[in-house]
Write a protein that holds these residues in place. Sequence first.
Motif, PDB file in Angstrom:
ATOM      1  N   ALA A  65      11.106  10.629  -1.798  1.00 21.64           N
ATOM      2  CA  ALA A  65      11.339  10.340  -0.383  1.00 21.64           C
ATOM      3  C   ALA A  65      10.226  10.916   0.479  1.00 21.64           C
ATOM      4  CB  ALA A  65      12.692  10.904   0.060  1.00 21.64           C
ATOM      5  N   ASP A  66       9.752  12.114   0.118  1.00 24.42           N
ATOM      6  CA  ASP A  66       8.632  12.714   0.855  1.00 24.42           C
ATOM      7  C   ASP A  66       7.332  11.965   0.572  1.00 24.42           C
ATOM      8  OD1 ASP A  66      10.060  14.663   2.159  1.00 24.42           O
ATOM      9  OD2 ASP A  66       9.810  16.153   0.580  1.00 24.42           O
ATOM     10  N   THR A  67       7.183  11.470  -0.674  1.00 23.15           N
ATOM     11  CA  THR A  67       6.007  10.679  -0.999  1.00 23.15           C
ATOM     12  C   THR A  67       5.919   9.450  -0.107  1.00 23.15           C
ATOM     13  OG1 THR A  67       6.220  11.382  -3.315  1.00 23.15           O
ATOM     14  CG2 THR A  67       4.731   9.555  -2.860  1.00 23.15           C
ATOM     15  N   ALA A  68       7.059   8.765   0.051  1.00 25.85           N
ATOM     16  CA  ALA A  68       7.090   7.571   0.900  1.00 25.85           C
ATOM     17  C   ALA A  68       6.766   7.921   2.345  1.00 25.85           C
ATOM     18  CB  ALA A  68       8.457   6.895   0.802  1.00 25.85           C
ATOM     19  N   SER A  69       7.336   9.015   2.841  1.00 28.07           N
ATOM     20  CA  SER A  69       7.109   9.403   4.233  1.00 28.07           C
ATOM     21  C   SER A  69       5.652   9.789   4.473  1.00 28.07           C
ATOM     22  CB  SER A  69       8.031  10.566   4.615  1.00 28.07           C
ATOM     23  OG  SER A  69       9.385  10.172   4.549  1.00 28.07           O
ATOM     24  N   LEU A  70       5.094  10.590   3.555  1.00 26.16           N
ATOM     25  CA  LEU A  70       3.704  11.013   3.712  1.00 26.16           C
ATOM     26  C   LEU A  70       2.758   9.818   3.555  1.00 26.16           C
ATOM     27  CD1 LEU A  70       1.635  13.215   4.148  1.00 26.16           C
ATOM     28  CD2 LEU A  70       1.694  13.694   1.682  1.00 26.16           C
ATOM     29  N   SER A  71       3.056   8.936   2.605  1.00 21.06           N
ATOM     30  CA  SER A  71       2.225   7.751   2.422  1.00 21.06           C
ATOM     31  C   SER A  71       2.245   6.877   3.673  1.00 21.06           C
ATOM     32  CB  SER A  71       2.716   6.948   1.210  1.00 21.06           C
ATOM     33  OG  SER A  71       1.905   5.824   0.978  1.00 21.06           O
ATOM     34  N   ALA A  72       3.420   6.697   4.255  1.00 20.70           N
ATOM     35  CA  ALA A  72       3.526   5.881   5.467  1.00 20.70           C
ATOM     36  C   ALA A  72       2.772   6.522   6.631  1.00 20.70           C
ATOM     37  CB  ALA A  72       4.990   5.684   5.838  1.00 20.70           C
ATOM     38  N   MET A  73       2.918   7.835   6.794  1.00 22.54           N
ATOM     39  CA  MET A  73       2.237   8.524   7.886  1.00 22.54           C
ATOM     40  C   MET A  73       0.720   8.458   7.702  1.00 22.54           C
ATOM     41  SD  MET A  73       2.616  12.524   9.012  1.00 22.54           S
ATOM     42  CE  MET A  73       1.458  13.301  10.152  1.00 22.54           C
ATOM     43  N   ALA A  74       0.253   8.759   6.488  1.00 15.03           N
ATOM     44  CA  ALA A  74      -1.186   8.781   6.238  1.00 15.03           C
ATOM     45  C   ALA A  74      -1.801   7.400   6.427  1.00 15.03           C
ATOM     46  CB  ALA A  74      -1.462   9.302   4.823  1.00 15.03           C
TER      47      ALA A  74
ATOM     48  N   ASN B 154       0.818  -1.215   0.000  1.00 16.35           N
ATOM     49  CA  ASN B 154       0.000   0.000   0.000  1.00 16.35           C
ATOM     50  C   ASN B 154       0.850   1.262   0.000  1.00 16.35           C
ATOM     51  OD1 ASN B 154      -2.491  -1.264  -0.003  1.00 16.35           O
ATOM     52  ND2 ASN B 154      -2.698  -1.270   2.214  1.00 16.35           N
ATOM     53  N   VAL B 155       1.954   1.217   0.758  1.00 15.84           N
ATOM     54  CA  VAL B 155       2.806   2.395   0.901  1.00 15.84           C
ATOM     55  C   VAL B 155       3.800   2.518  -0.245  1.00 15.84           C
ATOM     56  CG1 VAL B 155       4.541   3.508   2.368  1.00 15.84           C
ATOM     57  CG2 VAL B 155       2.575   2.368   3.409  1.00 15.84           C
ATOM     58  N   LEU B 156       4.364   1.411  -0.681  1.00 18.99           N
ATOM     59  CA  LEU B 156       5.499   1.454  -1.605  1.00 18.99           C
ATOM     60  C   LEU B 156       5.104   1.583  -3.069  1.00 18.99           C
ATOM     61  CD1 LEU B 156       7.751  -1.281   0.049  1.00 18.99           C
ATOM     62  CD2 LEU B 156       8.119   1.196   0.076  1.00 18.99           C
ATOM     63  N   ILE B 157       4.011   0.953  -3.480  1.00 20.70           N
ATOM     64  CA  ILE B 157       3.668   0.984  -4.895  1.00 20.70           C
ATOM     65  C   ILE B 157       3.357   2.396  -5.390  1.00 20.70           C
ATOM     66  CG2 ILE B 157       2.013   0.179  -6.631  1.00 20.70           C
ATOM     67  CD1 ILE B 157       1.921  -2.469  -5.181  1.00 20.70           C
ATOM     68  N   PRO B 158       2.654   3.249  -4.617  1.00 21.78           N
ATOM     69  CA  PRO B 158       2.502   4.633  -5.070  1.00 21.78           C
ATOM     70  C   PRO B 158       3.838   5.361  -5.254  1.00 21.78           C
ATOM     71  CG  PRO B 158       0.880   4.153  -3.383  1.00 21.78           C
ATOM     72  CD  PRO B 158       1.817   2.976  -3.426  1.00 21.78           C
ATOM     73  N   VAL B 159       4.865   4.976  -4.504  1.00 22.08           N
ATOM     74  CA  VAL B 159       6.183   5.581  -4.675  1.00 22.08           C
ATOM     75  C   VAL B 159       6.788   5.147  -5.999  1.00 22.08           C
ATOM     76  CG1 VAL B 159       8.475   5.866  -3.678  1.00 22.08           C
ATOM     77  CG2 VAL B 159       6.496   5.633  -2.177  1.00 22.08           C
ATOM     78  N   VAL B 160       6.604   3.886  -6.371  1.00 24.47           N
ATOM     79  CA  VAL B 160       7.064   3.398  -7.677  1.00 24.47           C
ATOM     80  C   VAL B 160       6.416   4.215  -8.786  1.00 24.47           C
ATOM     81  CG1 VAL B 160       7.076   1.432  -9.264  1.00 24.47           C
ATOM     82  CG2 VAL B 160       7.463   1.054  -6.828  1.00 24.47           C
ATOM     83  N   ILE B 161       5.111   4.436  -8.683  1.00 28.91           N
ATOM     84  CA  ILE B 161       4.391   5.197  -9.703  1.00 28.91           C
ATOM     85  C   ILE B 161       4.912   6.629  -9.777  1.00 28.91           C
ATOM     86  CG2 ILE B 161       2.112   6.058 -10.375  1.00 28.91           C
ATOM     87  CD1 ILE B 161       0.922   3.591  -8.967  1.00 28.91           C
ATOM     88  N   LYS B 162       5.115   7.243  -8.629  1.00 25.68           N
ATOM     89  CA  LYS B 162       5.611   8.616  -8.572  1.00 25.68           C
ATOM     90  C   LYS B 162       6.982   8.723  -9.216  1.00 25.68           C
ATOM     91  CE  LYS B 162       6.202  12.826  -6.586  1.00 25.68           C
ATOM     92  NZ  LYS B 162       5.369  14.017  -6.776  1.00 25.68           N
ATOM     93  N   GLN B 163       7.859   7.758  -8.950  1.00 23.97           N
ATOM     94  CA  GLN B 163       9.234   7.818  -9.422  1.00 23.97           C
ATOM     95  C   GLN B 163       9.362   7.453 -10.893  1.00 23.97           C
ATOM     96  OE1 GLN B 163      12.290   4.674  -8.501  1.00 23.97           O
ATOM     97  NE2 GLN B 163      13.111   6.280  -7.182  1.00 23.97           N
ATOM     98  N   SER B 164       8.659   6.414 -11.328  1.00 26.17           N
ATOM     99  CA  SER B 164       8.885   5.856 -12.661  1.00 26.17           C
ATOM    100  C   SER B 164       7.976   6.432 -13.734  1.00 26.17           C
ATOM    101  CB  SER B 164       8.710   4.329 -12.616  1.00 26.17           C
ATOM    102  OG  SER B 164       9.623   3.735 -11.718  1.00 26.17           O
ATOM    103  N   TYR B 165       6.878   7.080 -13.352  1.00 28.54           N
ATOM    104  CA  TYR B 165       5.926   7.611 -14.333  1.00 28.54           C
ATOM    105  C   TYR B 165       5.534   9.041 -13.993  1.00 28.54           C
ATOM    106  CZ  TYR B 165       5.626   2.647 -15.323  1.00 28.54           C
ATOM    107  OH  TYR B 165       5.950   1.350 -15.619  1.00 28.54           O
ATOM    108  N   PRO B 166       6.511   9.951 -13.912  1.00 22.89           N
ATOM    109  CA  PRO B 166       6.192  11.326 -13.514  1.00 22.89           C
ATOM    110  C   PRO B 166       5.255  12.037 -14.478  1.00 22.89           C
ATOM    111  CG  PRO B 166       8.429  11.174 -14.367  1.00 22.89           C
ATOM    112  CD  PRO B 166       7.947   9.771 -14.199  1.00 22.89           C
ATOM    113  N   ASP B 167       5.324  11.690 -15.771  1.00 26.70           N
ATOM    114  CA  ASP B 167       4.459  12.336 -16.751  1.00 26.70           C
ATOM    115  C   ASP B 167       3.150  11.592 -16.958  1.00 26.70           C
ATOM    116  OD1 ASP B 167       6.033  14.476 -17.208  1.00 26.70           O
ATOM    117  OD2 ASP B 167       6.764  13.864 -19.175  1.00 26.70           O
TER     118      ASP B 167
END
Length: 423
Positions: A362-371, A152-165
């Motif tokens: 890195a902030d995406t991962a932190s915010l995702s984990a906190m939320a 739940n936390v990590l896959i959105p980070v993959v999307i953010k990093q690998s598919y910015p456009d």
Amino acid sequence: MTPHRGRGARDVQIATSTPPRGGRSAHQAGNTALASSRATALIGTTLLVIGVALAAANLRPAVTSLASVLEQVRGSVGASHAWASALTALPALCFGAAGVLAPRLNRHFGLARAVGGALVLLTTGLALRVVDGAVVVLSGTLLACAGIALGNVLIPVVIKQSYPDRLGVVTGVYMGALAGGGALGAALTPSMADATGSWRLALGAWALLAAAAVVLWVAGARHADVVAAQPPPPRRSLLRNRLAWTVTVFFGLQALVAYVIMGWLPEVLIESGVDRTTAGLYLAICTLFGVPTGLFLPPLAVRMRSQSLLIAVLTLIGGLGIVGLLIAPGAAPLAWTVLAGFGMGVFPLVITVIALRTDHPADTASLSAMAQSLGYLLAACGPFLFGLLRGITGGWTASLVLVLVVTVIQAAVGYAAGRPRTV
């Protein structure tokens, strides 16, 4: 599908150098300064998108498949109703606790290995929980939910990093697969149990889908490249960040409402005169609304400067469904279910907001984990309080009023979370 420069160009820019083989290249080893400004990122290929989708499709069946045959499982293993209650509360509690570990695993092992490990953990838990009695079912579900929490936390980070456009499109694929997997788990498991004569075989079959996700993830995530990136921001806690708390409360409130609906809607409808089979079908319809909303809302939200109005309107539409259940539950149960399903469609938006409210993975991962960690702990209170009020008052009025109040607060907090700013 390949990554392009765009909104995420300030986060990750693909360098022209050759990908390292077998670790750091000789050039990197001889140039400490250059190495410190480089890292590896998963290349956003079509195969990786498929891997993300199949991984997402496995993040809900562990919960919905068990819920659909829960009474059969409880009777078979000789467990009490208290055990069943603990089992149904376990996912949200586990999502909250295990999600805290995700950023650490990301830093130590990298995204590819961390997500792969989460899928292995999920597969192991799904297979383990069908081999023995009550304690093993509970333990296996715990392992499976821990893997889900990490994903739940990590896959959105993959999307953010690998598919910015393509953030909105790929997030839509992720959310659609997430909702579709959950609906399939609830719809197919009872039929498989009837066909095989065994709830163990029916539940165990979902481990095969998880194992397939592991294989495809390994194939899709093996392509990485050297990237030149801005240095990560200094490690900081978001616990004192007002926007981070706003997103966290928004996440928790929408999850609270969703868990109440998924856990209690059939019982509310049954007491209003709907038969049990139809009530279950209505819940499936409500859950399936996550597929179109997951596919279409994230791309729309990404193109909008502010997501506030979209979040508030969708939340209040769901509130109309709660009002209907409160005032005249038997008058138009399908209509109330459809409205509630629209309201649950806010979940893809909160996932999108987590990515949009951050400037660096890195902030995406932190915010995702906190939320997700704190939000799911808040959400776990919802089904418990809903049932507690039902037991105290002998009716659903107080319980539904509670959910309606939470929905109004969610609309206000979600409006604030959708404003264009970053943590």
